[in-house]
Design a protein around this motif. Sequence first.
Motif, mmCIF file in Angstrom:
data_model
loop_
_atom_site.group_PDB
_atom_site.id
_atom_site.type_symbol
_atom_site.label_atom_id
_atom_site.label_comp_id
_atom_site.label_asym_id
_atom_site.label_seq_id
_atom_site.Cartn_x
_atom_site.Cartn_y
_atom_site.Cartn_z
ATOM 1 N N ALA A 45 -27.564 -6.411 7.870
ATOM 2 C CA ALA A 45 -26.981 -7.270 6.884
ATOM 3 C C ALA A 45 -28.112 -8.264 6.319
ATOM 4 N N MET A 46 -29.030 -8.407 6.992
ATOM 5 C CA MET A 46 -30.190 -9.348 6.662
ATOM 6 C C MET A 46 -30.820 -8.587 5.268
ATOM 7 N N ILE A 47 -31.226 -7.578 5.554
ATOM 8 C CA ILE A 47 -31.852 -6.600 4.303
ATOM 9 C C ILE A 47 -30.942 -6.683 3.052
ATOM 10 N N GLY A 48 -29.588 -6.081 3.595
ATOM 11 C CA GLY A 48 -28.546 -6.163 2.504
ATOM 12 C C GLY A 48 -28.648 -7.669 1.555
ATOM 13 N N TYR A 49 -28.564 -8.722 2.370
ATOM 14 C CA TYR A 49 -28.622 -10.007 1.621
ATOM 15 C C TYR A 49 -29.839 -10.026 0.746
ATOM 16 N N LYS A 50 -31.031 -9.749 1.482
ATOM 17 C CA LYS A 50 -32.205 -9.995 0.612
ATOM 18 C C LYS A 50 -32.209 -9.203 -0.615
ATOM 19 N N ALA A 51 -31.690 -7.741 -0.541
ATOM 20 C CA ALA A 51 -31.614 -6.730 -1.658
ATOM 21 C C ALA A 51 -30.430 -7.192 -2.698
ATOM 22 N N ARG A 52 -29.484 -8.218 -2.139
ATOM 23 C CA ARG A 52 -28.610 -8.490 -2.924
ATOM 24 C C ARG A 52 -27.461 -7.194 -3.037
ATOM 25 N N ILE A 53 -27.351 -6.864 -2.089
ATOM 26 C CA ILE A 53 -26.505 -5.546 -1.750
ATOM 27 C C ILE A 53 -25.001 -6.333 -1.823
ATOM 28 N N PRO A 54 -23.897 -5.832 -2.507
ATOM 29 C CA PRO A 54 -22.843 -6.648 -2.478
ATOM 30 C C PRO A 54 -22.061 -6.408 -0.819
ATOM 31 N N LYS A 55 -21.320 -7.430 -0.405
ATOM 32 C CA LYS A 55 -20.988 -7.156 0.997
ATOM 33 C C LYS A 55 -19.910 -6.133 1.150
ATOM 34 N N GLU A 56 -19.144 -6.150 0.176
ATOM 35 C CA GLU A 56 -18.201 -4.850 0.244
ATOM 36 C C GLU A 56 -18.950 -3.341 0.597
ATOM 37 N N ILE A 57 -19.938 -3.263 -0.127
ATOM 38 C CA ILE A 57 -20.682 -1.926 0.079
ATOM 39 C C ILE A 57 -21.315 -2.110 1.415
ATOM 40 N N LEU A 58 -21.903 -3.193 2.099
ATOM 41 C CA LEU A 58 -22.320 -3.104 3.214
ATOM 42 C C LEU A 58 -21.140 -2.930 4.419
ATOM 43 N N GLN A 59 -20.045 -3.606 4.020
ATOM 44 C CA GLN A 59 -18.689 -3.178 4.867
ATOM 45 C C GLN A 59 -18.530 -1.916 5.111
ATOM 46 N N LYS A 60 -18.492 -1.081 3.913
ATOM 47 C CA LYS A 60 -18.231 0.366 4.047
ATOM 48 C C LYS A 60 -19.500 1.299 4.519
ATOM 49 N N ASP A 61 -20.695 0.766 4.351
ATOM 50 C CA ASP A 61 -21.769 1.245 5.156
ATOM 51 C C ASP A 61 -21.627 1.302 6.586
ATOM 52 N N PHE A 62 -21.382 0.150 6.868
ATOM 53 C CA PHE A 62 -21.034 -0.145 8.319
ATOM 54 C C PHE A 62 -20.012 0.495 9.025
ATOM 55 N N GLU A 63 -18.884 0.872 8.243
ATOM 56 C CA GLU A 63 -17.791 1.474 8.765
ATOM 57 C C GLU A 63 -18.136 2.879 9.053
ATOM 58 N N GLU A 64 -18.961 3.295 8.110
ATOM 59 C CA GLU A 64 -19.444 4.778 8.123
ATOM 60 C C GLU A 64 -20.238 4.874 9.420
ATOM 61 N N LEU A 65 -20.943 3.883 9.771
ATOM 62 C CA LEU A 65 -22.116 3.819 10.931
ATOM 63 C C LEU A 65 -21.504 3.796 12.201
ATOM 64 N N VAL A 66 -20.242 3.105 12.120
ATOM 65 C CA VAL A 66 -19.659 2.947 13.208
ATOM 66 C C VAL A 66 -18.984 4.249 13.842
ATOM 67 N N LYS A 67 -18.316 4.952 12.711
ATOM 68 C CA LYS A 67 -17.822 6.358 13.092
ATOM 69 C C LYS A 67 -18.893 7.182 13.627
ATOM 70 N N HIS A 68 -20.061 6.989 12.943
ATOM 71 C CA HIS A 68 -21.303 7.990 13.565
ATOM 72 C C HIS A 68 -21.573 7.689 14.885
ATOM 73 N N PHE A 69 -21.678 6.259 15.214
ATOM 74 C CA PHE A 69 -22.058 5.764 16.515
ATOM 75 C C PHE A 69 -21.081 6.294 17.702
ATOM 76 N N ASN A 70 -19.790 6.293 17.193
ATOM 77 C CA ASN A 70 -18.702 6.581 18.055
ATOM 78 C C ASN A 70 -18.677 8.154 18.462
ATOM 79 N N LYS A 71 -19.369 8.984 17.499
ATOM 80 C CA LYS A 71 -19.350 10.245 17.946
ATOM 81 C C LYS A 71 -20.539 10.728 18.625
#
Length: 118
Positions: A45-71
């Motif tokens: 999230a910190m890097i995303g802010y610095k890179a000006r990645i839209p928060k919506e994209i971070l949310q999607k990336d995080f949701e995919e990561l959570v799926k991976h983590f849960n597997k």
Amino acid sequence: MAKEEKRKLKNKPQNDLKKFYTYSLKRVYKKTEEGNRYRSLVALAMIGYKARIPKEILQKDFEELVKHFNKIGSVFHQKEIKKALRAYNSKAEKTRSEVLEEYFGWEFERWRAKAKAN
């Protein structure tokens, strides 16, 4: 210096930060261990802010990561995404790479390259 050249110079650091976000996201999938999963989202999230990645994209990336983590490990809750996204703020601009490495639980590749050169 022409306007086009100035624009390229201004955009280069931003493009580098976006590449760094992508690099970090890929490494989280491969390298982040169970004890650092939440903190790795905070670092992203910190890097995303610095890179000006839209928060919506971070949310999607995080949701995919959570799926991976849960597997691959114990249950990681979706509510952790909202908490991690709190780090998407102006304080992220001052975050040093050593702090990000600590959050991720691994060092960035550039440190290894410098050590080998010396």
